[in-house]
Design an enzyme around this catalytic site. Structure first.
Site, short mmCIF file in Angstrom:
data_model
loop_
_atom_site.label_atom_id
_atom_site.label_comp_id
_atom_site.label_asym_id
_atom_site.label_seq_id
_atom_site.Cartn_x
_atom_site.Cartn_y
_atom_site.Cartn_z
N SER A 181 26.03 97.03 32.82
CA SER A 181 26.43 95.59 33.53
C SER A 181 27.06 95.73 34.71
O SER A 181 26.88 96.07 35.66
CB SER A 181 26.96 94.77 32.08
OG SER A 181 27.23 93.52 32.67
N THR A 182 28.51 94.96 34.47
CA THR A 182 29.34 94.85 35.76
C THR A 182 29.83 96.43 36.13
O THR A 182 30.05 97.33 35.46
CB THR A 182 30.75 94.24 35.37
OG1 THR A 182 30.49 93.20 34.77
CG2 THR A 182 31.58 94.35 36.56
N HIS A 208 22.16 94.09 33.75
CA HIS A 208 22.52 92.68 33.62
C HIS A 208 22.49 92.17 35.06
O HIS A 208 23.48 92.39 35.77
CB HIS A 208 23.61 92.39 33.09
CG HIS A 208 23.88 92.75 31.73
ND1 HIS A 208 25.13 92.67 30.80
CD2 HIS A 208 22.99 92.91 30.61
CE1 HIS A 208 24.68 93.10 29.63
NE2 HIS A 208 23.68 93.44 29.58
N MET A 299 31.09 94.65 30.95
CA MET A 299 31.80 93.82 30.00
C MET A 299 31.22 93.80 28.71
O MET A 299 29.58 93.90 28.74
CB MET A 299 31.99 92.66 30.54
CG MET A 299 32.96 92.67 31.91
SD MET A 299 33.26 90.88 32.36
CE MET A 299 34.40 91.13 33.89
N ASP A 302 26.91 95.01 24.86
CA ASP A 302 25.56 94.85 24.77
C ASP A 302 25.37 96.46 24.93
O ASP A 302 25.69 97.42 25.56
CB ASP A 302 24.90 94.17 25.91
CG ASP A 302 23.63 94.21 25.88
OD1 ASP A 302 22.73 94.54 24.67
OD2 ASP A 302 22.77 94.01 26.83
#
Length: 357
Positions: A181-182, A208, A299, A302
């Site tokens: 993600s991030t 993401h 973050m 997931d």
């Protein structure tokens, strides 16, 4: 004392709305507003903000040029505002390449309607990156610049754990699935370029990202590696030496046969589209113990439940270590749950894949 924020945008409407939205949070305070890239550079040097909100299309000097100059002179966490178009996605990836830490969708309707969802997400990103500041860490061979890291978002005392399981995995792994993600675009690019075309196992990337962004991201990766990289489409076959990137706004699932993938519409009950848990779970059903699942910076958590399902089937899970993460959330959740067999620095992951599979 609240974290200081510099807002950079040439639109008076966005300047005022973003300033009001940011100042609503008790831990944030706008200390300046710049109307173009050159003003952003000058005000960053003068005000030394904790974090910057940056538009990309501005007169005199654009946002990407400003990011490059700020990173060279006074490195500061920068969150880009970008359009959701394909061209906007390419520009956003250029901004991440230049050193920006993350991006937000520049949506007039969300900002003008005072969307609670938008405000929560924006506040969270500003605070997360302001907390740590900018720390450039070494990258392997990617053209992306490694972004700053933040403190863990879950309580964990894990450190890097590297196990010599290369011999155990040789000949066993039939699929590699990577979730992020991030900070993920940088980390994924580092790994894919670091493989140098030496891996002949199908690879799935679940990053993401919104629609359009994953297409631009896949095309960018494809230019950086001898491997074939593309945004996944429904029915794509899982081929040796091919990397499929899950499309934004949808879910990627491995077909039960293990030969191909399915792309399905994103359910609104699922927070992430694409979702690492969903892809990992489908891979567990199709491949059993033959998957190498890797959870990278991001973050939230997931990937944790999907990784648990993979491990229960006998598959292998690795996670990125805290020191090399932009946000130590997703890999921390996996490490804290004792699902990871290896906790690795980003710089070591590509070579360990080559050695192991």
């Amino acid at each position: 004392m609240p974290y200081s924020v510099l807002v950079v945008d040439d639109s008076h409407f966005f300047q005022m709305r973003l300033k009001d939205i940011i100042n609503e949070h008790k831990d944030l305070n706008v200390v300046g507003v710049a109307t173009n890239g050159q003003e952003a550079i000058d005000m960053t040097a003068k005000l030394k903000p904790d974090v910057i909100s940056m538009d990309y299309e501005m007169p005199f000097l654009d946002g990407i040029s400003a990011v490059k100059a700020i990173m060279a002179e006074i490195p500061t966490p920068i969150i880009m505002f970008s359009s959701m178009t394909y061209e906007g996605a390419k520009i956003t990836l250029d901004a991440l390449d230049a050193g920006a830490v993350d991006f937000m969708n520049k949506n007039f309707a969300e900002v003008s309607s005072n969307s609670a969802i938008f405000k929560k997400k924006f506040h969270e990103k500003l605070i997360v990156f302001a907390q740590r500041g900018y720390k450039k860490s070494p990258s392997r061979s990617s053209s992306f610049i490694t972004a700053p890291r933040t403190p863990p978002l879950v309580d964990t005392s894990t450190r890097s754990i590297v196990r010599n399981d290369s011999k155990r995995l040789k000949g066993k792994i039939k699929l590699i699935a990577i979730g992020a993600s991030t900070g993920g675009p940088v980390a994924v690019a580092d790994i894919v370029t670091g493989l140098k075309g030496k891996v002949s196992i199908p690879i799935l990337i679940i990053q993401h990202m919104p629609e359009n962004f994953t297409r631009a991201f896949a095309e960018r990766l494809d230019r950086s590696t001898p491997l074939t990289v593309k945004e996944a489409e429904n029915g794509d076959m899982l081929k040796k030496g091919h990397v499929l990137v899950a499309p934004g706004g949808k879910q990627l699932m491995v077909d039960r046969s293990g030969n191909s993938i399915k792309i399905v519409a994103g359910d609104n009950r699922v927070n992430y589209k694409p979702c690492v848990d969903i892809t990992f779970a489908s891979a567990a059903i199709a491949y059993g113990s033959a998957v190498l699942g890797i959870v990278l910076t991001g973050m939230g958590s997931d990937g944790c439940e999907g990784a648990r399902l993979l491990k229960d089937k006998g598959s292998t899970i690795w996670s990125q270590d805290e020191d090399s993460c932009v946000v130590y959330g997703m890999p921390a959740a996996v490490a804290k749950s004792n699902i990871s067999s290896c906790i690795l620095p980003l710089k070591d992951i590509a070579q360990k894949i080559v050695d192991s599979v």
